[in-house]
Design a protein around this motif. Structure first.
Motif, mmCIF file in Angstrom:
data_model
loop_
_atom_site.group_PDB
_atom_site.id
_atom_site.type_symbol
_atom_site.label_atom_id
_atom_site.label_comp_id
_atom_site.label_asym_id
_atom_site.label_seq_id
_atom_site.Cartn_x
_atom_site.Cartn_y
_atom_site.Cartn_z
ATOM 1 N N ALA A 161 -32.558 -23.538 4.664
ATOM 2 C CA ALA A 161 -33.923 -23.026 4.522
ATOM 3 C C ALA A 161 -33.937 -21.595 3.996
ATOM 4 C CB ALA A 161 -34.649 -23.095 5.868
ATOM 5 N N GLY A 162 -33.038 -20.770 4.524
ATOM 6 C CA GLY A 162 -33.041 -19.370 4.109
ATOM 7 C C GLY A 162 -32.517 -19.156 2.701
ATOM 8 N N LEU A 163 -31.393 -19.771 2.359
ATOM 9 C CA LEU A 163 -30.773 -19.592 1.043
ATOM 10 C C LEU A 163 -31.109 -20.708 0.062
ATOM 11 C CD1 LEU A 163 -27.216 -18.329 2.119
ATOM 12 C CD2 LEU A 163 -29.231 -16.980 1.497
ATOM 13 N N GLY A 164 -31.709 -21.782 0.573
ATOM 14 C CA GLY A 164 -32.104 -22.879 -0.308
ATOM 15 C C GLY A 164 -30.952 -23.697 -0.853
ATOM 16 N N LEU A 165 -29.832 -23.734 -0.140
ATOM 17 C CA LEU A 165 -28.684 -24.506 -0.596
ATOM 18 C C LEU A 165 -28.905 -26.002 -0.346
ATOM 19 C CD1 LEU A 165 -25.778 -22.280 0.791
ATOM 20 C CD2 LEU A 165 -26.678 -22.336 -1.535
ATOM 21 N N PRO A 166 -28.267 -26.865 -1.129
ATOM 22 C CA PRO A 166 -28.367 -28.311 -0.856
ATOM 23 C C PRO A 166 -27.873 -28.625 0.559
ATOM 24 C CG PRO A 166 -27.383 -27.911 -3.008
ATOM 25 C CD PRO A 166 -27.478 -26.578 -2.336
ATOM 26 N N ALA A 167 -28.408 -29.694 1.121
ATOM 27 C CA ALA A 167 -28.103 -30.018 2.518
ATOM 28 C C ALA A 167 -26.608 -30.211 2.740
ATOM 29 C CB ALA A 167 -28.869 -31.278 2.945
ATOM 30 N N TRP A 168 -25.924 -30.910 1.816
ATOM 31 C CA TRP A 168 -24.505 -31.190 2.039
ATOM 32 C C TRP A 168 -23.681 -29.909 1.982
ATOM 33 C CZ3 TRP A 168 -20.684 -30.103 -1.522
ATOM 34 C CH2 TRP A 168 -21.091 -29.831 -2.831
ATOM 35 N N VAL A 169 -24.093 -28.948 1.133
ATOM 36 C CA VAL A 169 -23.391 -27.663 1.085
ATOM 37 C C VAL A 169 -23.640 -26.892 2.379
ATOM 38 C CG1 VAL A 169 -23.202 -25.443 -0.110
ATOM 39 C CG2 VAL A 169 -23.523 -27.551 -1.428
ATOM 40 N N ALA A 170 -24.891 -26.913 2.852
ATOM 41 C CA ALA A 170 -25.227 -26.213 4.094
ATOM 42 C C ALA A 170 -24.475 -26.804 5.281
ATOM 43 C CB ALA A 170 -26.737 -26.280 4.333
ATOM 44 N N ILE A 171 -24.308 -28.127 5.290
ATOM 45 C CA ILE A 171 -23.570 -28.776 6.381
ATOM 46 C C ILE A 171 -22.118 -28.315 6.391
ATOM 47 C CG2 ILE A 171 -22.669 -30.994 7.193
ATOM 48 C CD1 ILE A 171 -25.298 -32.255 6.236
ATOM 49 N N VAL A 172 -21.478 -28.328 5.216
ATOM 50 C CA VAL A 172 -20.067 -27.915 5.131
ATOM 51 C C VAL A 172 -19.907 -26.460 5.551
ATOM 52 C CG1 VAL A 172 -18.153 -27.509 3.543
ATOM 53 C CG2 VAL A 172 -19.497 -29.609 3.355
ATOM 54 N N LEU A 173 -20.781 -25.589 5.067
ATOM 55 C CA LEU A 173 -20.687 -24.169 5.406
ATOM 56 C C LEU A 173 -20.949 -23.926 6.887
ATOM 57 C CD1 LEU A 173 -22.449 -22.504 2.337
ATOM 58 C CD2 LEU A 173 -20.004 -22.613 2.834
ATOM 59 N N SER A 174 -21.877 -24.664 7.471
ATOM 60 C CA SER A 174 -22.194 -24.488 8.890
ATOM 61 C C SER A 174 -21.034 -24.916 9.771
ATOM 62 C CB SER A 174 -23.454 -25.287 9.250
ATOM 63 O OG SER A 174 -24.560 -24.868 8.483
ATOM 64 N N ILE A 175 -20.430 -26.057 9.437
ATOM 65 C CA ILE A 175 -19.271 -26.522 10.207
ATOM 66 C C ILE A 175 -18.106 -25.549 10.045
ATOM 67 C CG2 ILE A 175 -17.560 -28.366 10.389
ATOM 68 C CD1 ILE A 175 -19.767 -30.345 9.650
ATOM 69 N N ALA A 176 -17.903 -25.070 8.823
ATOM 70 C CA ALA A 176 -16.848 -24.081 8.595
ATOM 71 C C ALA A 176 -17.144 -22.792 9.358
ATOM 72 C CB ALA A 176 -16.721 -23.783 7.102
ATOM 73 N N GLY A 177 -18.425 -22.411 9.404
ATOM 74 C CA GLY A 177 -18.798 -21.222 10.169
ATOM 75 C C GLY A 177 -18.514 -21.384 11.647
ATOM 76 N N ALA B 58 -26.544 -25.212 14.441
ATOM 77 C CA ALA B 58 -27.868 -25.596 13.950
ATOM 78 C C ALA B 58 -28.547 -24.431 13.235
ATOM 79 C CB ALA B 58 -28.727 -26.075 15.122
ATOM 80 N N TYR B 59 -28.425 -23.237 13.782
ATOM 81 C CA TYR B 59 -29.049 -22.074 13.150
ATOM 82 C C TYR B 59 -28.348 -21.690 11.851
ATOM 83 C CZ TYR B 59 -32.596 -20.850 16.592
ATOM 84 O OH TYR B 59 -33.729 -20.837 17.367
ATOM 85 N N LEU B 60 -27.039 -21.877 11.786
ATOM 86 C CA LEU B 60 -26.336 -21.618 10.525
ATOM 87 C C LEU B 60 -26.826 -22.573 9.435
ATOM 88 C CD1 LEU B 60 -22.659 -21.007 11.717
ATOM 89 C CD2 LEU B 60 -24.261 -19.317 10.801
ATOM 90 N N PHE B 61 -27.011 -23.840 9.807
ATOM 91 C CA PHE B 61 -27.556 -24.793 8.834
ATOM 92 C C PHE B 61 -28.949 -24.366 8.392
ATOM 93 C CE2 PHE B 61 -30.097 -28.523 7.777
ATOM 94 C CZ PHE B 61 -29.323 -29.099 6.789
ATOM 95 N N PHE B 62 -29.762 -23.922 9.345
ATOM 96 C CA PHE B 62 -31.109 -23.451 9.008
ATOM 97 C C PHE B 62 -31.040 -22.278 8.032
ATOM 98 C CE2 PHE B 62 -34.670 -20.555 9.824
ATOM 99 C CZ PHE B 62 -35.756 -21.394 9.598
ATOM 100 N N ALA B 63 -30.119 -21.352 8.275
ATOM 101 C CA ALA B 63 -29.993 -20.182 7.404
ATOM 102 C C ALA B 63 -29.554 -20.577 6.004
ATOM 103 C CB ALA B 63 -28.997 -19.193 8.009
ATOM 104 N N PHE B 64 -28.589 -21.490 5.905
ATOM 105 C CA PHE B 64 -28.084 -21.886 4.595
ATOM 106 C C PHE B 64 -29.075 -22.772 3.840
ATOM 107 C CE2 PHE B 64 -23.750 -21.299 6.646
ATOM 108 C CZ PHE B 64 -23.515 -20.085 6.006
#
Length: 293
Positions: A58-74, A50-56
């Motif tokens: 809210a913090g980096l302003g990435l689209p939600a679907w990109v943030a989801i993929v990166l968070s799961i990969a993280g 959840a915090y990785l999604f928040f960072a991607f």
């Protein structure tokens, strides 16, 4: 009629929460089936996702679907690092030692999250929408409905993969008999890594869904305790048990919290746990050889 409608809405909300419990419990089951390790850090991996999604987002302003993929990969990357660096060297040691290592991992993850993002609760960027959904006259939160559907699709996907995918067959063979799996040419250490990667990635995805519903905080890892109850009720090595146990616990928690008071949710959950351990200690669908810690 109004009482029946209210009861239906509470039950539907409980099923939605139960689906998230099932998804989190799946992370326990995947890791246990392959390595016979009860990973008590799953709740903290949920929080980390959840915090990785928040960072991607809210913090980096990435689209939600990109943030989801990166968070799961993280989450999967964290699982690979933990398995290779901490868990694999411990295999063959006393199970209590490995068990305590996972507790330590959870504490470290909480400390890192508090160091990087602080201790204050936060809200995730809205990406699921807020429009209500009605089943007949019964109201269902859109976020809970989406969480239920996503969890159902993911769990169904895992069931199919384990049945037909070569890696799923290897995981089941390793879970049954590691020595026999070695003799058949299966890369058992590789199976361990895959199980941890997939398990932690699944937990991270569950964290995104959970955080979108109730917000995020370093304390949200306690959700993992309810998921642990689910796998004990359903069976530590059973995907079907994770699904059915999660739905049952979710509904009973919703009923207890609504009709008895919020403070009775945990009492109900662990009351079910105690009763299950006394009546059927290996769970509804677990094998009798499982040893409880």
């Amino acid at each position: 009629m109004s009482d029946l409608l209210f009861f239906t809405e509470v039950t539907l909300a409980g099923l939605g929460a139960g689906a998230l419990l099932s998804l989190t419990a799946l992370a326990f089951v995947l890791i246990y089936k392959a390595t016979r390790v009860i990973n008590l850090a799953v709740g903290e991996i949920v929080m980390l996702g959840a915090y990785l999604f928040f960072a991607f987002a809210a913090g980096l302003g990435l689209p939600a679907w990109v943030a989801i993929v990166l968070s799961i990969a993280g989450g999967g990357l964290v699982g690979a690092i933990l398995e290779r660096g901490l868990i694999r060297p411990m295999l063959g040691e006393n199970p209590i030692s490995v068990f305590m290592v996972t507790i330590g991992i959870g504490s470290v993850v909480v400390g890192l999250v508090e160091l990087l993002w602080g201790t204050e609760p936060r809200a995730l960027p809205a990406f699921l929408g807020n429009q209500p959904i009605f089943l007949g006259e019964a109201y269902v939160s859109r976020k809970i409905a989406i969480a239920f559907l996503v969890s159902a699709v993911v769990i169904a996907g895992f069931v199919l993969l384990f049945r037909f995918w070569r890696g799923g067959v290897a995981l089941r063979a390793t879970a049954s008999d590691q020595a026999a799996a070695y003799s058949c040419g299966i890369n058992v250490p590789g199976v361990f890594s895959v199980a941890w990667i997939i398990g932690c990635a699944t937990a991270a995805g569950a964290g995104i869904l959970l955080g979108s519903i109730g917000g995020i905080s370093p304390a949200m890892g306690v959700f993992g305790l309810s998921a642990l109850v689910v796998v004990i009720v359903g069976g530590l090595d059973s995907i079907a048990g994770a699904l059915i146990g999660g739905l049952l616990i979710g509904v009973f928690e919703a009923w207890a919290g609504t009709y008895l008071g919020g403070e009775y949710k945990i009492v109900t959950t662990f009351g079910i746990l105690i009763a299950m351990l006394m009546i059927r200690p290996y769970g509804l669908f677990g094998t009798t050889e499982i040893e409880r810690l």
